[in-house]
Design a protein around this motif. Structure first.
Motif, PDB file in Angstrom:
ATOM      1  N   MET A 293       0.840  -1.201   0.000  1.00 57.19           N
ATOM      2  CA  MET A 293       0.000   0.000   0.000  1.00 57.19           C
ATOM      3  C   MET A 293       0.877   1.255   0.000  1.00 57.19           C
ATOM      4  N   MET A 294       0.988   1.876  -1.182  1.00 55.55           N
ATOM      5  CA  MET A 294       1.778   3.095  -1.349  1.00 55.55           C
ATOM      6  C   MET A 294       1.032   4.030  -2.297  1.00 55.55           C
ATOM      7  N   PRO A 295       1.293   5.326  -2.176  1.00 58.58           N
ATOM      8  CA  PRO A 295       0.675   6.277  -3.114  1.00 58.58           C
ATOM      9  C   PRO A 295       1.350   6.205  -4.485  1.00 58.58           C
ATOM     10  N   ILE A 296       0.745   6.797  -5.454  1.00 63.48           N
ATOM     11  CA  ILE A 296       1.219   6.930  -6.838  1.00 63.48           C
ATOM     12  C   ILE A 296       1.214   5.591  -7.562  1.00 63.48           C
ATOM     13  N   MET A 297       2.005   4.612  -7.117  1.00 64.63           N
ATOM     14  CA  MET A 297       1.958   3.260  -7.680  1.00 64.63           C
ATOM     15  C   MET A 297       2.179   2.277  -6.545  1.00 64.63           C
ATOM     16  N   ASP A 298       1.180   1.420  -6.298  1.00 62.57           N
ATOM     17  CA  ASP A 298       1.285   0.468  -5.195  1.00 62.57           C
ATOM     18  C   ASP A 298       2.174  -0.721  -5.568  1.00 62.57           C
ATOM     19  N   GLY A 299       2.392  -1.591  -4.603  1.00 67.34           N
ATOM     20  CA  GLY A 299       3.292  -2.720  -4.794  1.00 67.34           C
ATOM     21  C   GLY A 299       2.809  -3.733  -5.816  1.00 67.34           C
ATOM     22  N   ILE A 300       1.506  -3.915  -5.931  1.00 63.89           N
ATOM     23  CA  ILE A 300       0.975  -4.875  -6.913  1.00 63.89           C
ATOM     24  C   ILE A 300       1.180  -4.351  -8.331  1.00 63.89           C
ATOM     25  N   GLU A 301       0.841  -3.102  -8.564  1.00 66.62           N
ATOM     26  CA  GLU A 301       1.050  -2.513  -9.886  1.00 66.62           C
ATOM     27  C   GLU A 301       2.544  -2.495 -10.241  1.00 66.62           C
ATOM     28  N   PHE A 302       3.369  -2.181  -9.254  1.00 59.90           N
ATOM     29  CA  PHE A 302       4.822  -2.201  -9.450  1.00 59.90           C
ATOM     30  C   PHE A 302       5.289  -3.595  -9.860  1.00 59.90           C
ATOM     31  N   LEU A 303       4.799  -4.632  -9.172  1.00 60.31           N
ATOM     32  CA  LEU A 303       5.177  -6.011  -9.483  1.00 60.31           C
ATOM     33  C   LEU A 303       4.796  -6.384 -10.912  1.00 60.31           C
ATOM     34  N   VAL A 304       3.602  -5.981 -11.340  1.00 59.74           N
ATOM     35  CA  VAL A 304       3.146  -6.284 -12.697  1.00 59.74           C
ATOM     36  C   VAL A 304       4.085  -5.652 -13.731  1.00 59.74           C
ATOM     37  N   HIS A 305       4.427  -4.375 -13.546  1.00 64.14           N
ATOM     38  CA  HIS A 305       5.360  -3.702 -14.465  1.00 64.14           C
ATOM     39  C   HIS A 305       6.739  -4.362 -14.433  1.00 64.14           C
TER      40      HIS A 305
ATOM     41  N   LYS B  81       7.616  -7.457 -13.667  1.00 58.97           N
ATOM     42  CA  LYS B  81       7.664  -8.804 -14.254  1.00 58.97           C
ATOM     43  C   LYS B  81       7.442  -8.795 -15.766  1.00 58.97           C
ATOM     44  N   LYS B  82       6.907  -7.701 -16.314  1.00 59.11           N
ATOM     45  CA  LYS B  82       6.761  -7.579 -17.770  1.00 59.11           C
ATOM     46  C   LYS B  82       8.085  -7.262 -18.455  1.00 59.11           C
ATOM     47  N   ASN B  83       9.034  -6.722 -17.703  1.00 58.66           N
ATOM     48  CA  ASN B  83      10.322  -6.320 -18.241  1.00 58.66           C
ATOM     49  C   ASN B  83      11.277  -7.507 -18.198  1.00 58.66           C
ATOM     50  N   VAL B  84      11.831  -7.873 -19.337  1.00 55.48           N
ATOM     51  CA  VAL B  84      12.717  -9.036 -19.439  1.00 55.48           C
ATOM     52  C   VAL B  84      13.921  -8.907 -18.509  1.00 55.48           C
ATOM     53  N   VAL B  85      14.481  -7.716 -18.401  1.00 60.04           N
ATOM     54  CA  VAL B  85      15.679  -7.504 -17.583  1.00 60.04           C
ATOM     55  C   VAL B  85      15.385  -7.685 -16.099  1.00 60.04           C
ATOM     56  N   SER B  86      14.249  -7.189 -15.622  1.00 64.21           N
ATOM     57  CA  SER B  86      13.952  -7.232 -14.189  1.00 64.21           C
ATOM     58  C   SER B  86      13.037  -8.387 -13.780  1.00 64.21           C
ATOM     59  N   SER B  87      12.526  -9.138 -14.726  1.00 66.93           N
ATOM     60  CA  SER B  87      11.527 -10.166 -14.397  1.00 66.93           C
ATOM     61  C   SER B  87      12.060 -11.289 -13.519  1.00 66.93           C
ATOM     62  N   GLY B  88      13.350 -11.519 -13.538  1.00 69.48           N
ATOM     63  CA  GLY B  88      13.927 -12.604 -12.745  1.00 69.48           C
ATOM     64  C   GLY B  88      14.318 -12.229 -11.329  1.00 69.48           C
ATOM     65  N   ILE B  89      14.188 -10.966 -10.974  1.00 69.80           N
ATOM     66  CA  ILE B  89      14.567 -10.528  -9.627  1.00 69.80           C
ATOM     67  C   ILE B  89      13.492 -10.976  -8.633  1.00 69.80           C
ATOM     68  N   PRO B  90      13.876 -11.686  -7.567  1.00 73.93           N
ATOM     69  CA  PRO B  90      12.882 -12.066  -6.559  1.00 73.93           C
ATOM     70  C   PRO B  90      12.294 -10.831  -5.890  1.00 73.93           C
ATOM     71  N   VAL B  91      10.987 -10.897  -5.588  1.00 73.56           N
ATOM     72  CA  VAL B  91      10.296  -9.766  -4.974  1.00 73.56           C
ATOM     73  C   VAL B  91       9.565 -10.250  -3.720  1.00 73.56           C
ATOM     74  N   ILE B  92       9.883  -9.600  -2.605  1.00 75.06           N
ATOM     75  CA  ILE B  92       9.182  -9.858  -1.351  1.00 75.06           C
ATOM     76  C   ILE B  92       8.268  -8.667  -1.097  1.00 75.06           C
ATOM     77  N   GLY B  93       6.986  -8.940  -0.955  1.00 72.99           N
ATOM     78  CA  GLY B  93       6.023  -7.901  -0.645  1.00 72.99           C
ATOM     79  C   GLY B  93       5.680  -7.937   0.832  1.00 72.99           C
ATOM     80  N   PHE B  94       5.354  -6.778   1.390  1.00 70.41           N
ATOM     81  CA  PHE B  94       4.902  -6.729   2.777  1.00 70.41           C
ATOM     82  C   PHE B  94       3.765  -5.725   2.897  1.00 70.41           C
ATOM     83  N   THR B  95       2.826  -6.031   3.817  1.00 70.45           N
ATOM     84  CA  THR B  95       1.638  -5.198   3.949  1.00 70.45           C
ATOM     85  C   THR B  95       1.069  -5.265   5.357  1.00 70.45           C
ATOM     86  N   SER B  96       0.430  -4.173   5.761  1.00 74.16           N
ATOM     87  CA  SER B  96      -0.306  -4.183   7.023  1.00 74.16           C
ATOM     88  C   SER B  96      -1.744  -4.639   6.770  1.00 74.16           C
TER      89      SER B  96
END
Length: 123
Positions: A54-66, A68-83
């Motif tokens: 939960m963040m302003p402007i672009m949240d973590g879910i939208e960020f993750l979607v963008h 993972k669409k990018n070939v260069v960054s799609s392989g980086i592991p992503v840990i999400g956290f939320t209240s």
């Protein structure tokens, strides 16, 4: 390990940055998903990304979607956290996080989880 931490909470950014840097890891921070995507345009060498949901402007879910669409960054592991409700966000996200944990969180546990994800990916 090179770490990108994305959170709109300056205290969380500071704590996580110090924990990782104490173990000689390089940390870059961003305050939202859009800022993180801009960082990734010029800096492609991250081992792992930790992001709030939960963040302003672009949240973590939208960020993750963008991300993972990018070939260069799609392989980086992503840990999400939320209240918020972790199960709700697992169902809401069209792409799965490598891990999704709830706040309040133990920052050292998050550090250990990140290290485990990177070590597992490298082996």
């Amino acid at each position: 390990m090179r770490v990108l931490v994305v959170d709109d909470d300056d205290i969380h950014l500071l704590i996580l940055k110090r924990i990782f840097e104490k173990s000689n890891h390089l940390v870059v921070t961003a305050n939202n998903g859009l800022e993180a995507l801009k960082v990734l345009e010029t800096d492609k060498g991250f081992s792992i990304i930790l992001t709030d949901i939960m963040m302003p402007i672009m949240d973590g879910i939208e960020f993750l979607v963008h991300l993972k669409k990018n070939v260069v960054s799609s392989g980086i592991p992503v840990i999400g956290f939320t209240s918020g409700d972790v199960e709700y966000y697992r169902k809401m996200s069209p792409i799965a996080f490598d891990s999704l944990v709830s706040k309040p969180l133990d920052f050292f546990d998050l550090y250990n989880l990140a290290k485990l994800k990177v070590d597992t990916r490298m082996n």
